[in-house]
Enzyme design. Structure first.
Site, mmCIF file in Angstrom:
data_model
loop_
_atom_site.group_PDB
_atom_site.id
_atom_site.type_symbol
_atom_site.label_atom_id
_atom_site.label_comp_id
_atom_site.label_asym_id
_atom_site.label_seq_id
_atom_site.Cartn_x
_atom_site.Cartn_y
_atom_site.Cartn_z
ATOM 1 C CG HIS A 114 10.942 -21.177 57.922
ATOM 2 N ND1 HIS A 114 10.955 -19.892 57.415
ATOM 3 C CD2 HIS A 114 10.587 -21.985 56.889
ATOM 4 C CE1 HIS A 114 10.629 -19.925 56.130
ATOM 5 N NE2 HIS A 114 10.393 -21.181 55.782
ATOM 6 C CB SER B 277 10.841 -20.871 52.608
ATOM 7 O OG SER B 277 9.499 -20.574 52.877
ATOM 8 C CG ASP C 96 11.188 -16.681 58.275
ATOM 9 O OD1 ASP C 96 10.813 -17.698 58.897
ATOM 10 O OD2 ASP C 96 11.434 -16.687 57.062
#
Length: 291
Positions: free
Chosen positions: A58, A243, A23
């Site tokens: 994120h 996600s 990620d």
């Protein structure tokens, strides 16, 4: 007791195994490092830094959904497997962008270090817009699966153009996950790819709308669709999309593997699908935590 009986009743927390996240990185905040540091390894294929960081936010949010322990909220926003070890592999830049080359390098690094860090699950809350399958990426994912590592990948977010599962979720050697809120789009008869090709649907669905998880101190609010209004209790924030659904399933897989570490990925996938079948393929956060 058999795995079939345990699947509905285990109180596992993911201890003694690790989940790897490819990620934007991870911020070493309290939910991951207190009362003990569970960030076992960090590898940066973007900037080559050696200490954990997340210049996007994120990756930290995704990791918290699977592995956060809710330290800053007395456990209220704990993830599914709050005692699992964490391996963070940064393959996306501060804008959340990356390429298949970095993804393949990250996956191969996990292959080389899986035993060292006892990595049993790999979370890929990533995808591409390519219609063609990237063979090195597909082969790397499937190699992990063959090694006995469960790979969980986001099925992508509908954008009106690309409703298919993007690589690497298109591979058979993964558990692909879609956001439950997007299912009506994916199943729409008006979208011919999905009305004709059943195998392009996600394997499982999980909640993906306004999911509360860990807020990185370096969360980039200048990026699209981000607002400080989404901050919760100072140390957490809501985000939405496939996600966010994906690490719920990664956490659930980790719980099963904690109790039964030698179970093959295909069996973990089968058991999760079986558990979700009565609910139209949906596994909620509550079910994932008690699976």
């Amino acid at each position: 007791m058999s795995l079939m009986k345990r699947i509905f009743s285990t109180e596992s927390t993911g201890k003694r195994l690790s989940i790897a996240f490819l990620d934007t990185g991870i911020s070493p905040v309290a939910d991951f490092i207190l009362p003990e540091n569970r960030i076992l390894a960090f590898r940066d294929f973007i900037n080559g830094r050696t200490e954990p960081y997340d210049d996007n936010g994120h990756g930290t949010h995704v990791t918290g959904i699977a592995c956060g322990n809710g330290h800053n909220a007395d456990g209220r926003y704990a993830g599914v497997a709050p005692e699992a070890g964490i391996v963070s592999v940064k393959i996306l830049d501060r804008y959340g962008q990356g390429n298949s080359t970095h993804a393949v390098l990250g996956l191969r690094w996990i292959m080389d270090n899986a035993r060292k860090y006892n990595i049993k699950v790999v979370n890929l809350s990533i995808g591409t817009n390519d219609r063609k399958v990237n063979l090195p990426l597909k082969e790397a994912v499937e190699r992990l699966w063959q090694m006995g590592i469960v790979v969980v990948a986001a099925a992508g977010n509908p954008d009106g153009r690309n409703g298919y599962r993007p690589p690497p979720a298109v591979s058979g050697g993964v558990i692909s996950v879609g956001a439950w809120e997007d299912r009506s789009y994916f199943l729409a008869p008006a979208f011919p790819l999905f009305s004709k090709e059943r195998d392009t649907l996600p394997d499982l669905w999980a909640p993906g709308d306004d999911i509360v998880s860990v807020l990185s101190p370096d969360f980039d609010f200048t990026l699209p669709n981000r607002s400080r209004k989404n901050i919760v209790d100072g140390n957490y924030i809501t985000m939405s999309g496939a996600s966010m659904a994906t690490p719920l399933i990664s956490g659930a897989a980790a719980l099963l593997l904690t109790e039964n570490p030698h179970t093959r990925p295909a069996e973990i996938k089968r058991l999760l699908l079986q558990k979700a079948k009565p609910f139209g393929g949906l596994l909620t956060a509550e079910v994932c935590r008690t699976i």
